[in-house]
Design an enzyme around this catalytic site. Structure first.
Site, short mmCIF file in Angstrom:
data_model
loop_
_atom_site.label_atom_id
_atom_site.label_comp_id
_atom_site.label_asym_id
_atom_site.label_seq_id
_atom_site.Cartn_x
_atom_site.Cartn_y
_atom_site.Cartn_z
CE LYS A 166 -4.22 -1.91 1.97
NZ LYS A 166 -5.14 -1.95 3.11
CE LYS A 211 -9.51 -10.33 -1.34
NZ LYS A 211 -9.98 -10.30 0.01
CE LYS A 237 -13.05 -2.46 1.53
NZ LYS A 237 -13.05 -3.66 2.37
P1 ADP Z 1 -12.13 -6.67 0.55
O1 ADP Z 1 -11.14 -7.62 -0.07
O2 ADP Z 1 -13.36 -6.54 -0.23
O3 ADP Z 1 -11.48 -5.34 0.88
P2 ADP Z 1 -11.80 -7.21 3.32
O4 ADP Z 1 -10.34 -7.33 3.13
O5 ADP Z 1 -12.34 -6.00 4.04
O6 ADP Z 1 -12.54 -7.34 1.93
O7 ADP Z 1 -12.28 -8.54 4.06
C1 ADP Z 1 -13.25 -8.62 5.06
C2 ADP Z 1 -13.45 -10.10 5.37
O8 ADP Z 1 -14.03 -10.77 4.25
C3 ADP Z 1 -12.16 -10.86 5.66
O9 ADP Z 1 -12.43 -11.83 6.67
C4 ADP Z 1 -11.83 -11.54 4.36
O10 ADP Z 1 -11.08 -12.72 4.53
C5 ADP Z 1 -13.21 -11.84 3.81
N1 ADP Z 1 -13.19 -11.81 2.33
C6 ADP Z 1 -12.95 -10.72 1.57
N2 ADP Z 1 -13.05 -11.00 0.27
C7 ADP Z 1 -13.34 -12.33 0.19
C8 ADP Z 1 -13.56 -13.23 -0.90
N3 ADP Z 1 -13.52 -12.82 -2.16
N4 ADP Z 1 -13.85 -14.51 -0.62
C9 ADP Z 1 -13.92 -14.94 0.68
N5 ADP Z 1 -13.71 -14.14 1.73
C10 ADP Z 1 -13.43 -12.84 1.52
#
Ligand code: ADP
Ligand code: NA
Length: 329
Positions: free
Chosen positions: A114, A197, A200
């Site tokens: 980052k 994956k 957001k």
């Molecule tokens: P993002 O990747 O959208 O920013 P976060 O990092 O805020 O999401 O993740 C919040 C929670 O959701 C964490 O526990 C993360 O492991 C889970 N998570 C995020 N994206 C996925 C995904 N594509 N599949 C499964 N779990 C996810």
């Protein structure tokens, strides 16, 4: 409570959680309530690292909590609160920061990635010490188990190291947490770019948000990228799009991947997409309705969060007192 304790949290950085957050985290949290003494937080202090608009942060903190509740986090059985309502998080983070090596923190790959993108002037000290605050979140509650995605594994390792350091320097004062890594089938990929994956920060057309309308969700699934073959088979390597659709269906319906492959053996991708849209909408629509209802009664939601913070502070206060005493404060 003699059940082992679990702690987990998400940042309020969007107006909706997505299907990956739900299947990979939130739904597991709900299930864990049965066998664990569960503590779930909306970590709004962490969200400050992305310099959000104040009104957006306030709204997102509440709607994230509403999504936890709507998905089945039960405030009677588990604790649910906003991190900033429990000042002990920031207080313990200071103590832990004084036990963290500058080099040690500098090795966190998420910070390196980052900060490389943002440059030294665009990178805050808050982003740098973020994993230390995360350690405080976990150690304050003596959590034994922490459900985390693969991307948080290194941060959890730092939490473990800090717990061990506190204990070896000052006596046994905190619990050393273990990671609880969720199953591979709970990993949801981006619909438009199934080798990445679902996130957001990804492409909106690849995302299924819990707060999206049925129409938008159905459309995104219908447009999901697959491949030039016709065979419906689970193969993450060669058929990431089809495999993702099968994984989503299986995670929600509980039908095994093998059964789904048999069921769809003589069908076309279009049939699979229709079936996936159906199970997704069945799962998501009631959650969205409950969130809408909770957001329409802000007093009740605030009351639940205040009560959660009050209960969390009892535990957090005891831990902080133990740590302060041990280090000489
Ligand atoms: P993002 O990747 O959208 O920013 P976060 O990092 O805020 O999401 O993740 C919040 C929670 O959701 C964490 O526990 C993360 O492991 C889970 N998570 C995020 N994206 C996925 C995904 N594509 N599949 C499964 N779990 C996810
Ligand atoms: Na429980």
């Amino acid at each position: 409570d003699s059940q082992p304790r679990v702690f987990s949290a998400m940042q309020p950085t969007a107006d909706s959680l997505h299907l990956g957050n739900y299947l990979g985290a939130l739904r597991q949290w709900v299930a864990l309530q049965e066998d664990y003494d569960a503590i779930y937080a909306v970590v709004d202090l962490h969200a400050l690292t992305v310099a959000p608009d104040p009104e957006a942060l306030r709204r997102r903190s509440r709607i994230t909590a509403a999504q936890y509740l709507a998905a089945g986090v039960d405030p009677e059985r588990s604790m649910l609160f906003l991190q900033s309502h429990v000042p002990e998080h920031a207080e313990l983070a200071w103590v832990l920061g004084c036990l963290t090596g500058f080099g040690e923190a500098s090795r966190m790959t998420q910070f390196k990635d980052k900060s490389a993108k943002q440059g030294a002037e665009g990178t805050t000290v808050g982003l740098f010490t973020y994993p230390v605050l995360m350690a405080a979140d976990i150690l304050l509650y003596d959590a034994q188990l922490v459900p985390v995605g693969e991307d948080q594994r290194q941060h959890l390792e730092l939490s473990r190291n800090l717990a061990q350091r506190l204990n070896s320097r000052f006596g046994d004062i905190v619990t050393v947490p273990e990671p609880y890594i969720v199953k591979d089938t709970a990993k949801i990929q981006d619909l438009a770019e199934p080798t990445a994956k679902m996130s957001k920060s990804g492409n909106p057309s690849g995302l299924i948000e819990l707060m999206d309308t049925d129409k938008v969700i159905a459309k995104r699934i219908k447009s999901a990228v697959t491949d030039a073959e016709t065979e419906i088979r689970y193969d993450r390597e060669n058929k990431p799009g089809v495999s993702n659709l099968l994984a989503i269906h299986s995670a929600i319906s509980g039908t095994s991947i093998a059964e789904l492959e048999a069921e769809f053996s003589d069908k076309m991708y279009g049939h699979l997409k229709v079936a996936v849209a159906e199970v997704v909408l069945d799962a998501v629509a009631p959650i969205r309705e409950r969130v809408t209802d909770l957001m329409a009664h802000p007093g009740e939601l605030d009351e639940i969060l205040a009560e959660g913070a009050r209960r969390a502070r009892v535990i957090a206060g005891e831990t902080l007192a133990r740590v302060y005493d041990a280090v000489g404060l």
